[in-house]
Design an enzyme around this catalytic site. Structure first.
Site, short mmCIF file in Angstrom:
data_model
loop_
_atom_site.label_atom_id
_atom_site.label_comp_id
_atom_site.label_asym_id
_atom_site.label_seq_id
_atom_site.Cartn_x
_atom_site.Cartn_y
_atom_site.Cartn_z
N HIS A 53 -16.46 79.35 3.68
CA HIS A 53 -17.81 79.04 3.17
C HIS A 53 -18.93 79.46 4.12
O HIS A 53 -20.10 79.25 3.81
CB HIS A 53 -17.94 77.55 2.83
C1 UD1 Z 1 -23.52 73.28 4.49
C2 UD1 Z 1 -23.87 73.31 5.98
C3 UD1 Z 1 -22.66 73.82 6.76
C4 UD1 Z 1 -21.42 73.00 6.44
C5 UD1 Z 1 -21.19 72.96 4.94
C6 UD1 Z 1 -20.05 72.02 4.63
C7 UD1 Z 1 -26.19 73.85 6.58
C8 UD1 Z 1 -27.12 74.91 7.05
N1 UD1 Z 1 -24.96 74.26 6.23
O1 UD1 Z 1 -23.26 74.61 4.07
O2 UD1 Z 1 -22.92 73.68 8.15
O3 UD1 Z 1 -20.31 73.60 7.07
O4 UD1 Z 1 -22.37 72.47 4.29
O5 UD1 Z 1 -19.49 72.25 3.40
O6 UD1 Z 1 -26.57 72.71 6.54
N2 UD1 Z 1 -23.89 74.01 -3.84
C9 UD1 Z 1 -23.50 73.51 -5.05
N3 UD1 Z 1 -23.20 72.19 -5.13
C10 UD1 Z 1 -23.27 71.34 -4.08
C11 UD1 Z 1 -23.68 71.86 -2.84
C12 UD1 Z 1 -23.98 73.20 -2.73
O7 UD1 Z 1 -23.41 74.24 -6.04
O8 UD1 Z 1 -22.96 70.13 -4.23
C13 UD1 Z 1 -24.16 75.47 -3.72
C14 UD1 Z 1 -25.62 75.84 -3.99
O9 UD1 Z 1 -25.62 77.06 -4.63
C15 UD1 Z 1 -26.18 75.98 -2.58
C16 UD1 Z 1 -24.99 76.52 -1.81
O10 UD1 Z 1 -23.86 75.89 -2.39
O11 UD1 Z 1 -27.28 76.84 -2.53
C17 UD1 Z 1 -25.05 76.23 -0.33
O12 UD1 Z 1 -25.21 74.83 -0.08
P1 UD1 Z 1 -25.89 74.32 1.29
O13 UD1 Z 1 -25.76 72.86 1.37
O14 UD1 Z 1 -27.23 74.94 1.48
O15 UD1 Z 1 -24.99 74.98 2.41
P2 UD1 Z 1 -23.42 75.03 2.56
O16 UD1 Z 1 -22.99 76.45 2.48
O17 UD1 Z 1 -22.79 74.04 1.66
N1 UDP Z 2 -12.34 69.44 2.80
C1 UDP Z 2 -12.04 68.74 1.63
N2 UDP Z 2 -11.86 69.45 0.48
C2 UDP Z 2 -11.96 70.81 0.43
C3 UDP Z 2 -12.28 71.51 1.64
C4 UDP Z 2 -12.47 70.79 2.79
O1 UDP Z 2 -11.92 67.51 1.65
O2 UDP Z 2 -11.79 71.38 -0.64
C5 UDP Z 2 -12.55 68.67 4.03
C6 UDP Z 2 -11.73 69.14 5.20
O3 UDP Z 2 -10.44 68.56 5.16
C7 UDP Z 2 -12.58 68.65 6.36
C8 UDP Z 2 -13.99 68.83 5.86
O4 UDP Z 2 -13.89 68.87 4.44
O5 UDP Z 2 -12.36 67.27 6.60
C9 UDP Z 2 -14.56 70.12 6.38
O6 UDP Z 2 -15.74 70.39 5.71
P1 UDP Z 2 -16.30 71.86 5.50
O7 UDP Z 2 -15.23 72.85 5.71
O8 UDP Z 2 -17.02 71.86 4.21
O9 UDP Z 2 -17.43 71.95 6.64
P2 UDP Z 2 -17.42 72.28 8.21
O10 UDP Z 2 -16.39 71.43 8.86
O11 UDP Z 2 -17.17 73.74 8.37
O12 UDP Z 2 -18.80 71.94 8.62
#
Ligand code: UD1
Ligand code: UDP
Length: 360
Positions: free
Chosen positions: A203
């Site tokens: 991601h």
């Molecule tokens: C965010 C965090 C990242 C973390 C990740 C965990 C920042 C800058 N990034 O990244 O550090 O590792 O969360 O998963 O804070 N979206 C949906 N539904 C949701 C959430 C997001 O459709 O419930 C889609 C939207 O299109 C959105 C995109 O995902 O624009 C990105 O979501 P965003 O929260 O901005 O960043 P992540 O890539 O999720």
């Molecule tokens: N995770 C989850 N379901 C998924 C993918 C990840 O529960 O489909 C959990 C994973 O086990 C870990 C956390 O989400 O505990 C990690 O989050 P993510 O990878 O979104 O973010 P990051 O750690 O890179 O910030």
């Protein structure tokens, strides 16, 4: 002590579950969900499964560009803090919700405690790295998961209020590992036996936003020879669609599924042959579960897992990924790098010790 805890994204819900359970034994906690993640499978499922108390506030900020999202959170969090007047604000990890929470509190002269402080990838192009550095420098209490994190802070001149407590994700894992084994039906749902399959999560914008990187990753996975389970983050699903790669996913080898709940995720990972990921949390969990990890990045903030020989950095090069799938194998025994699962207890004790004399 009155504590406002701020969460907003998937990994923060998982981290706050053990901490919130501990804090509420001795303190008053007000839980704020920024709404950064909002799909049921990215948010509510964790509150339900991990029995996290219902947020006192859901700010409903949702998605947006970094500036718009962080700015909207900043204003909304400020309103909550002015109303609640907490003794301390607790933030987790490195997302935009973390930075907004820390900044809103610091500007109101409310002490900030940062859980998972001191992590550095030394890659400022990662949005998380900017959030980590700024949050640490706005914090009064810095709860570090590793010695490396403590050293990183010292190198930036941050030595006051720094505590090495271990990793709260280890607490979450210890608490839920057996529960996952008992309750999760994920292997049955995807039709796999323990062992012999790979799990992948992707991601990071550096991968999802690049058609070349995503094509290389999917290409290597398609040739893995083992079935691959791929819980697809919503950002990744959107980007794969835009790159025209969703339709090309070889369904017989790559099983793309919706994001999983935590219990399904840890059972799935625990029985995998190898895990491929660009997630921070998943690299650590692979180590805790004793599963070799192939990291689809050029750098990591969890350097201990690489030094211990359980994690290899391959970037997004198809050949390197394919080689690692076939030949990477840890050289050493896996040990407890992330503490013993009592980080939340130590955090509670430190906060209790400060009663009447909060930092700042
Ligand atoms: C965010 C965090 C990242 C973390 C990740 C965990 C920042 C800058 N990034 O990244 O550090 O590792 O969360 O998963 O804070 N979206 C949906 N539904 C949701 C959430 C997001 O459709 O419930 C889609 C939207 O299109 C959105 C995109 O995902 O624009 C990105 O979501 P965003 O929260 O901005 O960043 P992540 O890539 O999720
Ligand atoms: N995770 C989850 N379901 C998924 C993918 C990840 O529960 O489909 C959990 C994973 O086990 C870990 C956390 O989400 O505990 C990690 O989050 P993510 O990878 O979104 O973010 P990051 O750690 O890179 O910030």
């Amino acid at each position: 002590m009155k504590i406002v805890s701020i969460v907003g994204a998937r990994p923060q819900f998982i981290k706050c579950a053990p901490v919130s359970r501990e804090l509420r034994k001795e303190h008053e906690e007000v839980l704020v969900h920024t709404g950064q993640h909002y799909d049921h499978g990215m948010s509510e499922v964790f509150f339900e499964e991990l029995r996290i108390p219902k947020p006192d506030y859901n700010l409903g900020i949702g998605s947006g560009t970094h500036g718009h999202q962080t700015g909207a959170m900043l204003g909304a969090i400020e309103d909550v803090l002015e109303k609640e007047e907490p003794d301390i604000v607790l933030v987790y990890g490195d997302t935009n919700s973390t930075l907004a929470g820390a900044l809103a509190a610091a500007k109101l002269h409310i002490p900030v405690a940062h859980i998972e402080a001191g992590l550095r990838s030394f890659d400022r192009r990662m949005p998380e790295e900017v959030n980590r550095v700024l949050t640490d420098h706005a914090s009064d209490l810095l709860f570090c998961p590793t010695e490396t994190a403590v050293r990183n802070l010292a190198a930036e001149g941050v030595t006051e209020g720094v505590f090495l407590v271990g990793d709260v994700m280890c607490d979450a894992m210890n608490y839920n590992r057996a529960i996952a084994e008992e309750r999760s039906r994920i292997l049955e749902d995807v039709g796999l036996e323990p062992g012999g399959y790979l799990v992948v999560t992707v991601h990071r914008p550096s991968n999802t936003d690049s058609q070349e990187n995503m094509a290389a990753i999917l290409g290597a996975l398609g040739e893995a020879g083992n079935p691959v389970v791929f819980p697809v983050h919503p950002r990744t699903r959107k980007c794969l669609g835009e790159h025209g790669l969703l339709a090309e996913m070889p369904e017989n080898t790559i099983r793309a599924v919706e994001p999983l709940g935590y219990l399904d995720m840890i059972r799935l990972m625990a029985h995998a042959e190898k895990i491929l990921t660009d997630s921070g949390g998943v690299q650590k969990e692979a180590y805790m579960l004793g599963v070799p990890c192939i990291t689809l990045r050029e750098n990591t903030e969890w350097v201990e897992t690489v030094e211990a020989g359980w994690n290899v950095l391959v970037g997004a090069e198809r050949e390197k990924i394919a080689d690692a799938i076939h030949s990477f194998s840890p050289a050493s025994r896996q040990e407890g790098l992330f503490g013993s699962g009592d980080a939340s207890v130590r955090i509670r004790e430190i906060l209790t010790g400060l009663q009447g004399a909060p930092p700042g």
